[in-house]
Design a protein around this motif. Structure first.
Motif: not given
Length: 251
Positions: A71-74, A99-103, A195-204, A227-234
Motif C-alpha cells: 500500500t502506497d496510500v491508506l 516508514s513512508g506510507m501515505g495516510l 518518512r510518511g505524509r498525512i492529509f486530514y480532510f474533514s468533509p464526509g 501522499a505517495t512516498g518513494p518506492v523504498e519503505r524504510k
C-alpha cells in the motif's frame, strides 16, 4: 530521488458499521462508504492507481502486514468503533506511515486511534449535525491537492465541525471551511511523520452524500498522488556514525 510506484497502490479502509444498521446510510452508500470512496479515486486516477478496500470486520481489520507492504496510500474512515480497533493493528499502521506510507484521515477519523497517536493530542473539536451548508475554501492555491478543485467547494448538507480543533500546528493548511452557523474549521491539513505524509480532510459525514460529490472525490484523488512516498519503505533508525567531514578528509 527514488521513483514512486506506478500505478499508485491505494487501500481504502472503512469501519463499515453505519452501513449495516442505518437505513439512511444504506440508501446513500449501498455498497459501503469505502466502496464509494474507492470508486471516486478510481474515477479520477484511472490507470494511474490500483485501489483495494478493507473493513473493520475483515481478518486483522483487513490491514495485514502483506496488505500494508503493498500500500502506497491508506485512507481511513471510522466513527463508531474507534476504541475497538486492535492496538496491534494501530502499531502496524503507524510503523508503515513512519516508514513512508501515505495516510489520508477522513472526517470522523480525526478521533481514530491512529490519528491521535500520530498527532499526540486529543484531536477534539466542536460539532453539530443539523444539515449545515459547508463551503470549503482553498487557502493554498499552489498546493497539488487543490489541482482542478473549485474555490470554494460547495457542500449543501454536512455535519458542522468547528474550532478549536486540538491538533498540532500543521505543516500546511490547504482548506478552511465555513458553515451556516458562522463557524470556521481547518478542514484540510497536511503533516509529515517520519518518512510518511498525512492529509486530514474533514468533509464526509455518513448521513450525507458527500463522497458522491465530484469535487470531494477530486480532492481525495489529488491527495493520494501527493501522499505517495518513494518506492523504498524504510523506518528512520537511530544510528551512530563517524563525523562526515572526517570521513571525507580520509578519502
Amino acid at each position: 530521488m527514488t521513483e514512486r510506484h506506478t500505478p499508485i497502490r491505494v487501500t481504502v479502509w472503512g469501519e463499515n458499521r453505519h452501513e449495516k444498521t442505518d437505513a439512511v446510510v444504506q440508501e446513500l452508500y449501498p455498497d459501503g462508504m469505502h466502496a464509494t470512496i474507492a470508486d471516486g479515486i478510481r474515477e479520477y486516477l484511472g490507470d494511474d492507481a490500483v485501489v483495494r478496500t478493507a473493513t473493520f470486520d475483515d481478518d486483522e481489520h483487513g490491514l495485514t502486514e502483506e496488505v500494508l507492504a503493498e500500500t502506497d496510500v491508506l485512507t481511513w474512515w471510522g466513527h463508531r468503533a474507534h476504541k475497538e480497533v486492535d492496538d496491534d493493528i494501530v502499531d502496524r499502521v503507524q510503523e508503515h506511515v513512519l516508514s513512508g506510507m501515505g495516510l489520508l484521515v477522513l472526517h470522523s477519523g480525526h478521533f481514530s486511534k491512529i490519528f491521535k497517536r500520530l498527532m499526540g493530542t486529543t484531536c477534539s473539536l466542536r460539532w453539530r449535525n443539523e444539515d449545515d451548508r459547508e463551503l470549503v475554501w482553498t487557502v493554498d492555491p499552489a498546493h497539488p491537492i487543490v489541482k482542478d478543485v473549485p474555490n470554494p467547494i460547495d457542500i449543501p448538507q454536512q455535519e458542522m465541525y468547528g474550532e478549536f480543533f486540538d491538533v498540532p500546528t500543521p505543516d500546511e493548511t490547504v482548506f478552511i471551511s465555513s458553515y451556516t452557523g458562522g463557524e470556521v474549521f481547518r478542514s484540510g491539513l497536511t503533516y509529515k511523520r517520519g518518512r510518511g505524509r498525512i492529509f486530514y480532510f474533514s468533509p464526509g459525514d455518513q448521513a450525507y452524500p458527500v463522497y458522491h460529490h465530484p469535487d470531494v472525490r477530486r480532492v481525495l484523488a489529488n491527495a493520494c498522488v501527493w501522499a505517495t512516498g518513494p518506492v523504498e519503505r524504510k523506518l528512520p533508525m537511530l544510528a551512530r556514525t563517524a563525523p562526515v567531514l572526517s570521513a571525507m578528509d580520509a578519502g
